[in-house]
Structures are given as C-alpha cells and as structure tokens.
Design a protein around this motif. Sequence first.
Motif, PDB file in Angstrom:
ATOM      1  N   UNK A 103       0.847  -1.192   0.000  1.00 37.60           N
ATOM      2  CA  UNK A 103       0.000   0.000   0.000  1.00 37.60           C
ATOM      3  C   UNK A 103       0.888   1.251   0.000  1.00 37.60           C
ATOM      4  N   UNK A 104       0.534   2.247  -0.793  1.00 36.27           N
ATOM      5  CA  UNK A 104       1.379   3.429  -0.957  1.00 36.27           C
ATOM      6  C   UNK A 104       1.212   4.475   0.141  1.00 36.27           C
ATOM      7  N   UNK A 105       0.164   4.369   0.941  1.00 35.58           N
ATOM      8  CA  UNK A 105      -0.255   5.490   1.787  1.00 35.58           C
ATOM      9  C   UNK A 105       0.802   5.910   2.804  1.00 35.58           C
ATOM     10  N   UNK A 106       1.400   4.958   3.504  1.00 32.86           N
ATOM     11  CA  UNK A 106       2.359   5.321   4.552  1.00 32.86           C
ATOM     12  C   UNK A 106       3.595   5.987   3.957  1.00 32.86           C
ATOM     13  N   UNK A 107       4.052   5.530   2.799  1.00 36.08           N
ATOM     14  CA  UNK A 107       5.202   6.173   2.161  1.00 36.08           C
ATOM     15  C   UNK A 107       4.867   7.616   1.773  1.00 36.08           C
ATOM     16  N   UNK A 108       3.639   7.833   1.354  1.00 29.96           N
ATOM     17  CA  UNK A 108       3.167   9.172   1.011  1.00 29.96           C
ATOM     18  C   UNK A 108       3.196  10.080   2.237  1.00 29.96           C
ATOM     19  N   UNK A 140      12.622   2.262  -5.226  1.00 36.97           N
ATOM     20  CA  UNK A 140      13.964   2.098  -4.661  1.00 36.97           C
ATOM     21  C   UNK A 140      14.067   0.874  -3.758  1.00 36.97           C
ATOM     22  N   UNK A 141      12.970   0.559  -3.062  1.00 39.50           N
ATOM     23  CA  UNK A 141      12.996  -0.553  -2.106  1.00 39.50           C
ATOM     24  C   UNK A 141      12.524  -1.864  -2.716  1.00 39.50           C
ATOM     25  N   UNK A 142      12.220  -1.870  -4.024  1.00 38.64           N
ATOM     26  CA  UNK A 142      11.864  -3.106  -4.706  1.00 38.64           C
ATOM     27  C   UNK A 142      10.420  -3.531  -4.567  1.00 38.64           C
ATOM     28  N   UNK A 143       9.569  -2.675  -4.021  1.00 34.54           N
ATOM     29  CA  UNK A 143       8.147  -3.012  -3.889  1.00 34.54           C
ATOM     30  C   UNK A 143       7.476  -2.981  -5.257  1.00 34.54           C
ATOM     31  N   UNK A 144       7.884  -2.022  -6.076  1.00 37.91           N
ATOM     32  CA  UNK A 144       7.413  -1.975  -7.455  1.00 37.91           C
ATOM     33  C   UNK A 144       8.629  -1.959  -8.379  1.00 37.91           C
ATOM     34  N   UNK A 149       6.711   1.710 -11.848  1.00 35.67           N
ATOM     35  CA  UNK A 149       6.958   3.100 -11.459  1.00 35.67           C
ATOM     36  C   UNK A 149       6.524   4.041 -12.582  1.00 35.67           C
ATOM     37  N   UNK A 150       6.947   3.729 -13.809  1.00 32.10           N
ATOM     38  CA  UNK A 150       6.588   4.548 -14.962  1.00 32.10           C
ATOM     39  C   UNK A 150       5.073   4.552 -15.169  1.00 32.10           C
ATOM     40  N   UNK A 151       4.471   3.358 -15.061  1.00 28.76           N
ATOM     41  CA  UNK A 151       3.021   3.244 -15.272  1.00 28.76           C
ATOM     42  C   UNK A 151       2.244   4.051 -14.233  1.00 28.76           C
ATOM     43  N   UNK A 152       2.665   3.988 -12.981  1.00 21.13           N
ATOM     44  CA  UNK A 152       1.933   4.687 -11.917  1.00 21.13           C
ATOM     45  C   UNK A 152       2.028   6.205 -12.082  1.00 21.13           C
ATOM     46  N   UNK A 153       3.222   6.691 -12.379  1.00 18.71           N
ATOM     47  CA  UNK A 153       3.349   8.132 -12.579  1.00 18.71           C
ATOM     48  C   UNK A 153       2.566   8.578 -13.800  1.00 18.71           C
ATOM     49  N   UNK A 154       2.678   7.837 -14.882  1.00 15.93           N
ATOM     50  CA  UNK A 154       1.974   8.216 -16.105  1.00 15.93           C
ATOM     51  C   UNK A 154       0.460   8.206 -15.901  1.00 15.93           C
ATOM     52  N   UNK A 155      -0.048   7.230 -15.142  1.00 16.82           N
ATOM     53  CA  UNK A 155      -1.485   7.171 -14.854  1.00 16.82           C
ATOM     54  C   UNK A 155      -1.923   8.388 -14.043  1.00 16.82           C
ATOM     55  N   UNK A 156      -1.114   8.781 -13.063  1.00 12.53           N
ATOM     56  CA  UNK A 156      -1.425   9.980 -12.285  1.00 12.53           C
ATOM     57  C   UNK A 156      -1.422  11.223 -13.148  1.00 12.53           C
ATOM     58  N   UNK A 157      -0.431  11.317 -14.037  1.00 14.42           N
ATOM     59  CA  UNK A 157      -0.369  12.474 -14.930  1.00 14.42           C
ATOM     60  C   UNK A 157      -1.560  12.503 -15.880  1.00 14.42           C
ATOM     61  N   UNK A 158      -1.982  11.344 -16.342  1.00 16.12           N
ATOM     62  CA  UNK A 158      -3.164  11.285 -17.214  1.00 16.12           C
ATOM     63  C   UNK A 158      -4.414  11.772 -16.488  1.00 16.12           C
ATOM     64  N   UNK A 159      -4.554  11.404 -15.214  1.00  9.42           N
ATOM     65  CA  UNK A 159      -5.718  11.868 -14.437  1.00  9.42           C
ATOM     66  C   UNK A 159      -5.676  13.384 -14.272  1.00  9.42           C
ATOM     67  N   UNK A 160      -4.479  13.919 -14.062  1.00 11.73           N
ATOM     68  CA  UNK A 160      -4.343  15.373 -13.924  1.00 11.73           C
ATOM     69  C   UNK A 160      -4.656  16.074 -15.239  1.00 11.73           C
TER      70      UNK A 160
END
Length: 267
Positions: A103-108, A140-144, A149-160
């Motif tokens: 889950x990404x929330x705690x890192x955020x 960096x920690x190997x979770x993704x 990483x590229x897909x998640x950022x690109x998806x966020x940018x698409x939503x924006x």
Amino acid sequence: MKLFFILLLSINSFKTLAVEVVIHNLNSLSSSDQKTVSTWVNQSIEKTQNTLGPLKQSTLPIYLKPQYFAFEPVPWATVKRNNPDGLELHIDRYASLKAFTKDWTLYHELSHLYLPLFPYSGFWLSEGFASYMQNVIMRDSGIITQPQFVQRLNAGFDRARLQTKTKTQPLNKLSADMWKQRAQQRVYWTGAAFFAQADLALQKQGQTLASVIKAYQLCCRPARSNAKMFIKELDKQSRSSVFSTLYAQYNNRTDFPNITKAQINQL
C-alpha cells in the motif's frame, strides 16, 4: 495507550535509523496484528529513510485508528503537525504484512514529514512531493519495478491532464480550494510533475531530488514555511536555479506540463 519501538533494535536492519516510533492504540489489536503493524511501520520508515535520509525529528508518534470493515489496508491517513509531527493512520486491522507493504499510503505520509507546512496555496508542492516520492521510495525498495513506477506516474499524470480540462484555475489558486472543488487529481499530480521535472534536471547535474531534500531536511527545514522561501532554499542546497525556474512555470499555470513516458523512465 501507547507502545514504544526503537528503530535501533536490529543492528543489521536499522543501524542508520535513530528515530523513536511511538505507536498509540496498538494494544487495541490482537498480539499477532500488533506484530504485523509494528513491523510494517518500522520497515516503511526504514525504506523511506533509505531514499530520503534520516528524519530530523527524534520521535515519531503514530496514531492508529483500526477499522473492522475496510476495502484497502490504509483507507485514510493524514499528517498531524505538532511538536513533534506525527501521523494518523486509519487501517484495516486484519490486513497482512504483505498487503500493508504494497500500500502506498504510509510512504506518502512519511514523505510529507520532509517538508514544512505550507499555506494552502502551496499545498500543490507538499502533495506533489509526497505523490511523486511515494513511488520513488517503493521503486527504490523493490516493492514496485521500474516499469510499474513509470506506469503509476503516467497514470497519475493522465488523471491530472483530464481534470485540467475542467479545473482551469491557476495552480496556486486551485490548490487553496481543491477540497471544495474536488480538484485533488490536478493539484497532486501537477505537483508531482514539478518534482519529476526537477529530478530530471538535477540528474543532468549529477544530483537527485532525494539528495537535495536530504540536505534540506538536515540543515534547515523549519516547521512552517511559504513556497517561495522553500524554493529559494532548495536552489541554495542544489547550487542551481532548477527549482525557481520550474516554480515560475508552475505556480500560476493553467495547463498540464508535457512529460512523456520516456522521460519518466529516465528517473
């Protein structure tokens, strides 16, 4: 009730982590769930500090709000600005360590602690940094993986990009009113694009965003700041004009920047 965990318990795992974690309300969970949650929290802090360096504060309070019926491991969380700053985590009391870790929330939320509290008009910086950095930490920690990483950022940018078509105010104005306008996608991910572009520019100079934030955290992060002072200090720490140049482009912008998958993959 609260329970104390020192992150120096294991010489091998936590040898650089000196922050003391105080987990409130941990005893509301079963013994096995207490172990799961405390392990998750400690490991998440370790992963975050491996990327961003040690937190400046010596104590980190975590306020647990366990839920019986949740559709995800951490349905909601927030930073509690105080002395020291802390985190409030609403969690699924039955989630597994694997589910919590992914889950990404705690890192955020942990990423927020590396920046000061800004006025509402500067929240695009704080939320953008946390949205970008959660993915950097997980990569960096190997979770993704890098492709994820590229897909998640690109998806966020698409939503924006999509929300920018209907939420057309200047970014700083929208940032101050994003909850009322439900404009989080544009605010968070335009801010993330700012830090992604800063990271790309810094890498050309042999630096990274993480290294600059690490220096800023240790030398001069105040409890509160305004956006311009923050940007000025990051330029000073990086010995560049990367941040002020991008800030001039972003603070009042009404469009979404042009950033491609190929550029994201360079990060």
